[in-house]
Every structure is written in C-alpha cells, then in structure tokens.
Write an enzyme that holds these catalytic residues in place. Sequence first.
Site, mmCIF file in Angstrom:
data_model
loop_
_atom_site.group_PDB
_atom_site.id
_atom_site.type_symbol
_atom_site.label_atom_id
_atom_site.label_comp_id
_atom_site.label_asym_id
_atom_site.label_seq_id
_atom_site.Cartn_x
_atom_site.Cartn_y
_atom_site.Cartn_z
ATOM 1 N N GLY A 35 3.362 -6.329 -2.434
ATOM 2 C CA GLY A 35 2.237 -5.383 -2.456
ATOM 3 C C GLY A 35 2.334 -4.376 -3.591
ATOM 4 C CE1 TYR A 167 -3.073 3.702 4.602
ATOM 5 C CE2 TYR A 167 -3.761 5.918 4.022
ATOM 6 C CZ TYR A 167 -2.924 4.836 3.837
ATOM 7 O OH TYR A 167 -1.940 4.905 2.887
ATOM 8 C CE LYS A 171 0.350 4.615 5.966
ATOM 9 N NZ LYS A 171 1.538 3.725 5.897
ATOM 10 C CB ILE A 197 0.976 5.024 -5.670
ATOM 11 C CG1 ILE A 197 1.562 5.647 -4.394
ATOM 12 C CG2 ILE A 197 2.077 4.618 -6.637
ATOM 13 C CD1 ILE A 197 2.465 6.811 -4.616
HETATM 14 N N1 SER Z 1 -3.702 5.294 -1.703
HETATM 15 C C1 SER Z 1 -4.005 5.408 -0.311
HETATM 16 C C2 SER Z 1 -5.425 5.082 -0.039
HETATM 17 O O1 SER Z 1 -6.251 5.424 -0.824
HETATM 18 C C3 SER Z 1 -3.700 6.789 0.196
HETATM 19 O O2 SER Z 1 -2.390 6.858 0.651
HETATM 20 O O3 SER Z 1 -5.724 4.525 0.957
#
Ligand code: SER
Length: 342
Positions: A35, A167, A171, A197
């Site tokens: 990934g 999401y 988390k 990132i």
């Molecule tokens: N990069 C991720 C997203 O946009 C955030 O942690 O889902």
Amino acid sequence: MLLYSKKSSYFADSKDIKTLLIRKMKNILVIGATGQIGSELTMELRERYGNEHVVAGYIVGAEPKGELKESGPSAIADVTNVEMIASVVKQYRIDTIYNLAALLSVVAESKPRLAWKIGIDGLWNILEVARENHCAVFTPSSIGSFGENTPHNLTPQDTIQRPRTMYGVTKVTTELLSDYYHNKYGVDTRAVRFPGIISNVTPPGGGTTDYAVDIFYYAVRGEKFVCPIKAGTLMDMMYMPDALNAAIMLMEADPTKLIHRNAFNIASMSFAPETIYEAIRKYEPTFEMTYDVDPLKQRIANSWPDKMDDSCARAEWGWKPTYDLDSMTKDMLEKLRIKLNK
Ligand code: SER
C-alpha cells in the site's frame, strides 16, 4: 506493579514489563506492505534491520513487485484471517507488527462495513495474535480521528474525538482497542496520528488529502490541475520520509518515557491548496490550477484539524520532522521528473 506508563497501564504485571523493556525489533511483519505507506516502510525497515528480517505481508491481488518482492521475504497476510496471521507470525518468529491495512476516508464512506471489517475486526485479529506471540503492534491513527467539534487550531493531544466518517470511527476505535490491549494484557501497542502523507512512490487511493499528491503529478506532466478542495482549507500534511521515521522512532522509543501510546499527534506542515500551488509555482512558474470542489471531500476536510499540536510526541519520544513545504516540494518535483521522464 506499574513501571513503564505513568498514565494507563494498571493491568500489566511486572513480567510483561520486563519483556517490554528488553524487547528489540528483530523480525518484523508489515501488513499492507504493497500500500501507500507499507511499500516504502517495508523498504526502509529492510534497510535498517536487514532484508531477511522484514516480511512484506500482502493480500491476493496486491502482490509485491520489483524491488519490494526481490529484496526480502513476503507472505500472504490477510488481517481478516486470524489463523493466517498467526501462522505467518510463527513461521517468521515475528516480534513486531506494523499493521497498515485500512481503507482511506473517501473509500470508507462508500464501503463502511468493509472499512470496519478490515480496520477493526482485522485489528482485533492482529492484537490477539500479538498477545499470544508477544509481538509489539503499530496500527496508525489519523487526523481523521477528529471531528467537527474538535478544536481545529493546534488540536491538542487529548481532546474531543467524535468523527462522523466511518474512517474516523474506525480510527478512534483503533486507538481505544490498542490502548485496551496494552492496559489489560500488556501488549506493546504504539501509534501516531498521521497527517495526509505525500510521496512519489506509491500513490494513495481514495483519501481526502490525495490532492496534495496528485497536484505534483499534474505539475510535472505540465497539465492544469483541478483541485477538489476549496481554497483556504487547512490540513496537516507530511512528507513520507518523516512519516516513516516517526513510525520507526516511536517503536524504538524507551517505553518508560511514554505517557501516551495510541496515538500521538505528529505534525510537520499545514497548508491550504493555494499555498501548495504557490510552493510548486516557485519551481514550475507556468503551472495552472482551478477548483471544482468535491462536496464529500470538502465535508471531510472541514471536519479535520487545521493544525495539530504535536508537543507530546516531541517531549515523550523526541519526534522532530525534517521537511517543510519548500524542501518537500523541491524533492517531490525532482523525484517525479525522473520517475515520469520529464
Ligand atoms: N490521508 C488520509 C485520508 O485522506 C488521512 O489520514 O483519508
């Protein structure tokens, strides 16, 4: 008896603590090794700990290729299959698991049940295997673990976490379940809350912060970029080398210094679309950008911090980023020009 966490380890006994204090990362399993983060983390870990000590865990359909495949061992490691994970851990005598299996924020909204199955049922499997085999576990959290009613500016380490995205729900649950296994069973769980990132190797898939990666590809190809996020929308971002370093530094950190565990705010830069656009234009003066706002992405982005306060990570394990927006932009453009032959 409590020795290594001032705040939260009331169930762990002294035997667990001894095990934790002498633990060294020797054999590592990266789950989700093909990934966005996993592909680079696996190579970085191989560099630091030796190729043969880092197993690239993948699922069928996302097999490792090229250098990732050639440079070290790999194994099918599906988080939804507890026996499979246990067997890989035993076969390679794994002591540390980096669990990077997850759906990103936008995809998770269209497949919430699958996001839970991978993120939480999968995590439960990993934690059970870790408990039985004395492994340390890193399962990242995210800026997505916060919500509308979290303070957005200098978001504190300990604050309100009531996200409305699936999401985010996975988390926050990841953080709680990881802390639970640490407190109750002494499993050495640690994590950071990753910002968006940015990297030039494996593209992200289906995240809210993806625009900050895509924009570089358009700039290098000489194409106009249509930004799905509104001008003025601040989000925390980080260049991949700093993100990898954070994950490894934290797992190597002295456990007696950790007051928090799951999960640490880490930050290096925060910007809005027009700011990264200007940073790129410094090197690509003819680059053009317009906006076509994606309502789902914008709603998610609005609910996330503008900028996190990462002082606990800095104080407890010495976190310090090396890249800012300008140095990252310069490096991204250089690397992508080579990659795209431009
Ligand atoms: N990069 C991720 C997203 O946009 C955030 O942690 O889902």
